[in-house]
Design an enzyme around this catalytic site. Structure first.
Site, PDB file in Angstrom:
ATOM      1  N   GLU A  94     -16.701  36.909 -49.825  1.00 25.54           N
ATOM      2  CA  GLU A  94     -17.180  36.999 -51.006  1.00 25.54           C
ATOM      3  C   GLU A  94     -15.252  36.763 -51.095  1.00 25.54           C
ATOM      4  OE1 GLU A  94     -19.535  40.579 -51.878  1.00 25.54           O
ATOM      5  OE2 GLU A  94     -18.531  40.353 -53.327  1.00 25.54           O
ATOM      6  N   CYS A 107      -9.538  35.951 -55.972  1.00 23.12           N
ATOM      7  CA  CYS A 107      -9.116  37.412 -54.787  1.00 23.12           C
ATOM      8  C   CYS A 107     -10.120  36.809 -53.789  1.00 23.12           C
ATOM      9  CB  CYS A 107     -10.312  38.345 -56.068  1.00 23.12           C
ATOM     10  SG  CYS A 107     -10.156  40.144 -54.425  1.00 23.12           S
ATOM     11  N   CYS A 114     -14.523  45.608 -43.278  1.00 22.81           N
ATOM     12  CA  CYS A 114     -13.055  46.406 -43.243  1.00 22.81           C
ATOM     13  C   CYS A 114     -13.704  47.832 -41.639  1.00 22.81           C
ATOM     14  CB  CYS A 114     -12.564  46.777 -44.602  1.00 22.81           C
ATOM     15  SG  CYS A 114     -11.652  47.826 -43.937  1.00 22.81           S
ATOM     16  N   CYS A 118     -12.976  53.407 -46.434  1.00 26.26           N
ATOM     17  CA  CYS A 118     -12.849  54.504 -47.767  1.00 26.26           C
ATOM     18  C   CYS A 118     -14.762  53.852 -48.092  1.00 26.26           C
ATOM     19  CB  CYS A 118     -12.518  53.269 -48.468  1.00 26.26           C
ATOM     20  SG  CYS A 118     -10.548  52.789 -47.875  1.00 26.26           S
ATOM     21  N   CYS A 121     -16.071  52.530 -50.923  1.00 24.37           N
ATOM     22  CA  CYS A 121     -15.705  51.036 -51.022  1.00 24.37           C
ATOM     23  C   CYS A 121     -17.086  50.273 -49.638  1.00 24.37           C
ATOM     24  CB  CYS A 121     -14.728  50.100 -50.916  1.00 24.37           C
ATOM     25  SG  CYS A 121     -15.016  48.643 -49.716  1.00 24.37           S
ATOM     26  N   GLY A 163     -11.718  43.504 -46.980  1.00 24.48           N
ATOM     27  CA  GLY A 163     -10.724  43.726 -45.533  1.00 24.48           C
ATOM     28  C   GLY A 163      -9.305  43.830 -46.096  1.00 24.48           C
ATOM     29  N   GLU A 164      -8.784  44.075 -44.919  1.00 26.18           N
ATOM     30  CA  GLU A 164      -7.939  45.113 -45.028  1.00 26.18           C
ATOM     31  C   GLU A 164      -6.715  44.177 -44.237  1.00 26.18           C
ATOM     32  OE1 GLU A 164      -5.620  47.778 -46.337  1.00 26.18           O
ATOM     33  OE2 GLU A 164      -4.158  46.498 -45.318  1.00 26.18           O
ATOM     34  N   SER A 191      -2.756  43.861 -51.437  1.00 25.26           N
ATOM     35  CA  SER A 191      -3.503  44.724 -51.826  1.00 25.26           C
ATOM     36  C   SER A 191      -3.538  45.714 -50.177  1.00 25.26           C
ATOM     37  CB  SER A 191      -4.692  45.039 -52.500  1.00 25.26           C
ATOM     38  OG  SER A 191      -5.152  46.497 -52.507  1.00 25.26           O
ATOM     39  N   SER A 214      -3.808  50.581 -52.709  1.00 20.85           N
ATOM     40  CA  SER A 214      -4.177  51.683 -52.856  1.00 20.85           C
ATOM     41  C   SER A 214      -4.042  52.835 -52.795  1.00 20.85           C
ATOM     42  CB  SER A 214      -5.466  51.199 -52.436  1.00 20.85           C
ATOM     43  OG  SER A 214      -5.760  50.343 -52.632  1.00 20.85           O
ATOM     44  N   ASN A 216      -5.498  55.989 -55.276  1.00 17.64           N
ATOM     45  CA  ASN A 216      -6.530  56.599 -55.719  1.00 17.64           C
ATOM     46  C   ASN A 216      -7.063  58.352 -55.320  1.00 17.64           C
ATOM     47  OD1 ASN A 216      -7.485  53.892 -55.428  1.00 17.64           O
ATOM     48  ND2 ASN A 216      -8.189  53.917 -53.383  1.00 17.64           N
ATOM     49  N   ASN A 290     -16.610  51.537 -60.071  1.00 16.76           N
ATOM     50  CA  ASN A 290     -17.875  50.362 -59.556  1.00 16.76           C
ATOM     51  C   ASN A 290     -19.163  51.264 -58.856  1.00 16.76           C
ATOM     52  OD1 ASN A 290     -18.438  48.555 -60.970  1.00 16.76           O
ATOM     53  ND2 ASN A 290     -17.609  46.706 -59.812  1.00 16.76           N
ATOM     54  N   CYS A 335     -15.482  43.732 -54.898  1.00 16.04           N
ATOM     55  CA  CYS A 335     -15.694  42.873 -53.599  1.00 16.04           C
ATOM     56  C   CYS A 335     -16.130  43.445 -52.267  1.00 16.04           C
ATOM     57  CB  CYS A 335     -14.210  42.595 -53.527  1.00 16.04           C
ATOM     58  SG  CYS A 335     -14.441  40.685 -53.374  1.00 16.04           S
TER      59      CYS A 335
HETATM   60  N1  SAH Z   1      -8.616  46.997 -48.450  1.00 13.73           N
HETATM   61  C1  SAH Z   1      -7.256  46.529 -49.489  1.00 13.73           C
HETATM   62  C2  SAH Z   1      -7.678  45.397 -50.552  1.00 13.73           C
HETATM   63  C3  SAH Z   1      -9.008  45.317 -50.692  1.00 13.73           C
HETATM   64  S1  SAH Z   1     -10.143  46.842 -51.714  1.00 13.73           S
HETATM   65  C4  SAH Z   1      -7.453  48.019 -49.932  1.00 13.73           C
HETATM   66  O1  SAH Z   1      -8.211  48.741 -49.818  1.00 13.73           O
HETATM   67  O2  SAH Z   1      -6.196  48.143 -51.036  1.00 13.73           O
HETATM   68  C5  SAH Z   1      -9.249  45.885 -53.287  1.00 13.73           C
HETATM   69  C6  SAH Z   1      -9.311  47.292 -54.111  1.00 13.73           C
HETATM   70  O3  SAH Z   1     -10.644  47.331 -54.421  1.00 13.73           O
HETATM   71  C7  SAH Z   1      -8.741  48.445 -53.709  1.00 13.73           C
HETATM   72  O4  SAH Z   1      -7.543  49.234 -54.556  1.00 13.73           O
HETATM   73  C8  SAH Z   1      -9.956  49.605 -53.761  1.00 13.73           C
HETATM   74  O5  SAH Z   1      -9.524  51.088 -54.023  1.00 13.73           O
HETATM   75  C9  SAH Z   1     -10.966  49.051 -54.800  1.00 13.73           C
HETATM   76  N2  SAH Z   1     -12.658  49.703 -54.734  1.00 13.73           N
HETATM   77  C10 SAH Z   1     -12.854  49.317 -53.714  1.00 13.73           C
HETATM   78  N3  SAH Z   1     -14.153  50.017 -54.320  1.00 13.73           N
HETATM   79  C11 SAH Z   1     -14.390  50.104 -55.674  1.00 13.73           C
HETATM   80  C12 SAH Z   1     -15.089  51.051 -55.821  1.00 13.73           C
HETATM   81  N4  SAH Z   1     -16.445  50.774 -55.716  1.00 13.73           N
HETATM   82  N5  SAH Z   1     -15.138  50.607 -57.380  1.00 13.73           N
HETATM   83  C13 SAH Z   1     -13.490  50.470 -57.567  1.00 13.73           C
HETATM   84  N6  SAH Z   1     -12.423  49.818 -56.821  1.00 13.73           N
HETATM   85  C14 SAH Z   1     -12.860  49.584 -55.781  1.00 13.73           C
HETATM   86 FE1  SF4 Z   2     -11.830  48.623 -46.615  1.00 11.74          FE
HETATM   87 FE2  SF4 Z   2      -9.688  47.649 -48.575  1.00 11.74          FE
HETATM   88 FE3  SF4 Z   2     -12.760  49.091 -48.872  1.00 11.74          FE
HETATM   89 FE4  SF4 Z   2     -11.644  50.161 -47.952  1.00 11.74          FE
HETATM   90  S1  SF4 Z   2     -11.357  49.722 -50.666  1.00 11.74           S
HETATM   91  S2  SF4 Z   2     -12.770  50.202 -47.315  1.00 11.74           S
HETATM   92  S3  SF4 Z   2      -9.049  49.836 -47.517  1.00 11.74           S
HETATM   93  S4  SF4 Z   2     -11.725  46.835 -48.137  1.00 11.74           S
END
Ligand code: SAH
Ligand code: SF4
Length: 358
Positions: A94, A107, A114, A118, A121, A163-164, A191, A214, A216, A290, A335
């Site tokens: 995406e 983005c 990934c 987390c 996510c 992805g990371e 990020s 992140s 969190n 979300n 995403c």
């Molecule tokens: N892997 C990297 C970048 C991709 S995630 C990272 O973790 O930073 C991008 C952002 O989306 C991160 O800040 C993550 O905390 C947030 N994110 C992931 N899932 C989410 C969700 N369900 N609701 C809100 N934010 C979310």
């Molecule tokens: Fe991977 Fe970022 Fe999602 Fe964590 S928040 S699982 S690092 S994409």
């Protein structure tokens, strides 16, 4: 036969060398690069000022292919849309288009899944996926720029998709260098979930994008609960790495903080977060969670009153903060959800997962 090399995969010196083998004189090499980076073409046919024979030679040795746009969502109220793209090996990723007046952000995804896992996510839920190549990342950028007809001077990039990025470091650096041909580094943000060796490697680069982390959660225990990577890269060490990260004048580190109702959204959590980032040149980006059917049921988005209370408490403690409040912007926060829906749908129809991950 080996696959032809995608020219967008090459760092500048390798690109020069590869082109020099089939293109001359030097000004023609410049013209090809111009077509690639100023125009973002994905075929040699488009290079109308390059002689036909040279284009044929190029096409015999190389490709310029981008990921294919499969679908894009209807624009959200704020104009943002999500794109689903297919890679040559069938993987789906995406990207998100986010217009913001004179500024537009795209983005990008850096991996086709990934491994960080987390628990809040969707991308993490579906698990690891391979690293994207530079051509696949640069390709997301140009594919959306073309689809949305965005003037280059309005473009900004965030590596916040699937992805990371710091676990795909080399390819991300090649991609950054390609993007810098059009965008100043301050218009790009990366990020990360807090991969400390990656942050240290980023710190050593001559040209660095903005850094977003992140976080969190306001403490190690709760962070580890939703971000298991904390066990490997402890919060205290991560904060120390952020304090060492070299910042150009006027830049901040962005602290991303996903707000989960009843978990990390209390006023005392805001106070703890303010303390955690004390002394850091930082601004907080609060992201209301979300919701998604694939994620744990207890995870809920806080109500507006709780979000307001959290943000006000941060502000009263001297922290600069922005909130992603509009529904449209949520698109970017999560995403992986569009692809997640697709995988869920195909599971329902086939009784098995189509392999969108690998
Ligand atoms: N892997 C990297 C970048 C991709 S995630 C990272 O973790 O930073 C991008 C952002 O989306 C991160 O800040 C993550 O905390 C947030 N994110 C992931 N899932 C989410 C969700 N369900 N609701 C809100 N934010 C979310
Ligand atoms: Fe991977 Fe970022 Fe999602 Fe964590 S928040 S699982 S690092 S994409």
């Amino acid at each position: 036969m080996t696959e032809p090399v995608n020219l967008y995969d090459l760092a500048a010196p390798q690109l020069e060398a590869a082109l020099a083998e089939v293109v001359s004189p030097v000004f023609r090499i410049r013209q090809v690069e111009e077509w690639m980076y100023a125009r973002g073409v994905d075929s040699f046919d488009a290079m109308s000022n390059i002689p036909k024979e040279t284009r044929a030679k190029l096409a015999a040795h190389f490709t310029l292919a981008f990921p294919e746009v499969l679908t894009r969502t209807e624009p959200a109220p704020d104009g943002s849309r999500k794109y689903l793209l297919r890679l040559a090996d069938g993987n789906r990723i995406e990207s998100v288009y986010m217009p913001m007046g004179e500024r537009t952000s795209i983005c990008l995804s850096s991996q086709a899944g990934c491994a960080v896992g987390c628990t809040f996510c969707v991308t993490g839920f579906f698990g690891a996926g391979r690293n994207l190549t530079p051509a696949e990342m640069v390709g997301q950028f140009y594919a959306i720029q073309h689809e949305e007809q965005i003037p280059m001077e309005q473009m900004n990039v965030v590596f916040m998709g699937m992805g990371e990025p710091l676990l795909n470091f080399e390819h991300v650096v090649t991609t950054l260098d390609a993007l810098y041909r059009n965008l100043a580094p301050r218009r790009i943000t990366l990020s990360t979930s807090g991969i400390i060796p990656g942050i240290e490697a980023l710190a050593r680069l001559e040209r660095r994008p903005n850094l977003a982390i992140s976080i969190n959660a306001p403490d190690r225990k709760r962070r580890e609960q939703i971000m298991p990577i904390t066990a490997k890269y402890p919060l205290e060490r991560l904060m120390a790495a952020l304090r060492r990260f070299p910042l150009e004048r006027g830049r901040d580190v962005t602290i991303e903080y996903v707000l989960l109702a009843g978990f990390n959204d209390a006023p005392q959590d805001a106070v703890a977060l303010a303390r955690l980032i004390d002394g850091l040149h930082a601004k907080v980006n609060a992201i209301p969670f979300n919701e998604d059917a694939n994620l744990p049921g207890w995870m809920k988005r806080p109500g507006d009153a709780a979000i307001d209370r959290f943000v006000d408490t941060l502000v009263r403690n001297g922290v600069r903060v922005t909130v992603r409040r509009s529904k449209g912007r949520d698109i970017a926060a999560a995403c992986g959800q569009l692809r997640g829906k697709e995988i869920a749908k195909s599971r329902a129809t086939n009784g098995r997962e189509v392999d969108a991950r690998r």
